[in-house]
Design an enzyme around this catalytic site. Structure first.
Site, PDB file in Angstrom:
ATOM      1  CG  LEU A  37      52.245 -20.383  68.795  1.00  0.00           C
ATOM      2  CD1 LEU A  37      52.164 -19.113  67.968  1.00  0.00           C
ATOM      3  CD2 LEU A  37      51.769 -21.575  67.991  1.00  0.00           C
ATOM      4  CG  ASP A  38      56.884 -26.104  69.210  1.00  0.00           C
ATOM      5  OD1 ASP A  38      56.888 -25.981  70.450  1.00  0.00           O
ATOM      6  OD2 ASP A  38      56.523 -27.148  68.625  1.00  0.00           O
TER       7      ASP A  38
END
Length: 301
Positions: A37-38
């Site tokens: 997940l960024d």
């Protein structure tokens, strides 16, 4: 300790940082996540613990669900709000709800994407974001993705002052789908620049946002000795496979890697002994053979 922990990753934290915190709290080194997940994206980040790391490919293969926001009227280097503005197409009037819905529908089904330059995809041995940070652009390989549902979830908001329009959405996608790029593509369909202005992963690996545990909650469970309440058994990652409960003789057989003849026809089965997952076997030539072994797996207490 073995299992799957549905962790909630807040914005501002990398996925690697989330793994680091979990290792520190649990005192276990063998922990991995099932899909990055960024930092600017929050949501469900399933962590595989101990023998559960063997289930990572299964967790990653599952579909994912996101909610977020698309803003029309400008574009950035990163396709989200973290990058520098590189294009502006100020809106003089808003798109209708029907026009927006049609643009989302256009990107539903089997689609082709080109990964953004600011991504972890490797090209010629280097991550794309490494090229991007050096000011270089390289040819990126196309990727296939499936968008099974893409819907608008609120009334669009138009700003005549900024020349922008934003709206929220929910999207169900296959693994490896870039939601940032999807937002940009929706803008292209409408003939304007666009960015993904917010994103939350609400489902991953079969876990929902409501099931996810924060770092603070994980610390509290560790202190109270109640980790078994939040660390799910490994077999939850294989819940779609038929379960076979082994006899003592059958368990002895798989402990030595032997094949089994079972009254099953499915390509793979999960084998349990004493209520615990011990192996995943695959069907081949009318017999079931070892695929993944979890012989040391025990119930978390």
């Amino acid at each position: 300790m073995n299992g799957i922990l549905p962790l909630y990753k807040p914005t501002g934290m990398t996925s690697a940082d989330a793994v680091y915190h979990a290792r520190k709290i649990l005192g276990i080194k063998k922990i991995g996540h099932s899909g990055t997940l960024d930092p600017n994206v929050d949501g469900v980040l399933p962590l595989a613990i101990g023998a559960g790391t063997k289930a990572v490919p299964q967790l990653m293969a599952s579909g994912k669900v996101y909610t977020g926001e698309i803003t029309l009227g400008f574009a950035t280097t990163t396709e989200d709000l973290d990058g520098e503005v590189v294009d502006k197409t100020p809106l003089t009037q808003p798109f209708t709800a029907d026009q927006l819905d049609a643009a989302l529908t256009a990107w539903t089904g089997n689609i082709t994407q080109i990964p953004p330059m600011f991504s972890a995809v490797k090209v010629n041995g280097r991550r794309l974001y490494e090229y991007a940070r050096a000011g270089e652009t390289v040819k990126r390989p196309e990727r296939q993705a499936t968008v099974s549902q893409f819907t608008r979830t609120d009334e669009p908001v138009f700003s005549a002052t900024d020349g922008t329009q934003r709206f929220r959405f929910e999207v169900h996608v296959s693994k490896g789908t870039y939601i940032r790029t999807l937002a940009v593509d929706v803008g292209k369909t409408l003939g304007v620049a666009a960015v993904m202005s917010q994103l939350t992963r609400v489902k991953s690996g079969g876990f929902t946002l409501k099931q996810a545990v924060s770092i603070e909650q994980l610390k509290a469970h560790a202190a109270a000795g109640t980790l078994a309440d939040v660390i799910q058994p490994i077999d939850i990652a294989f819940a779609d496979l038929p379960q076979v409960d082994l006899t003592v003789e059958q368990f002895e057989a798989i402990s030595h890697g032997r094949f089994l003849s079972l009254d099953q026809q499915t390509p793979r089965v999960r084998l349990h002994f004493a209520g615990v997952l011990k192996a995943i076997y695959r069907r081949e030539d009318d017999q079931y053979r070892p695929d993944l072994m979890f012989l040391a797996n025990e119930k978390n207490v």
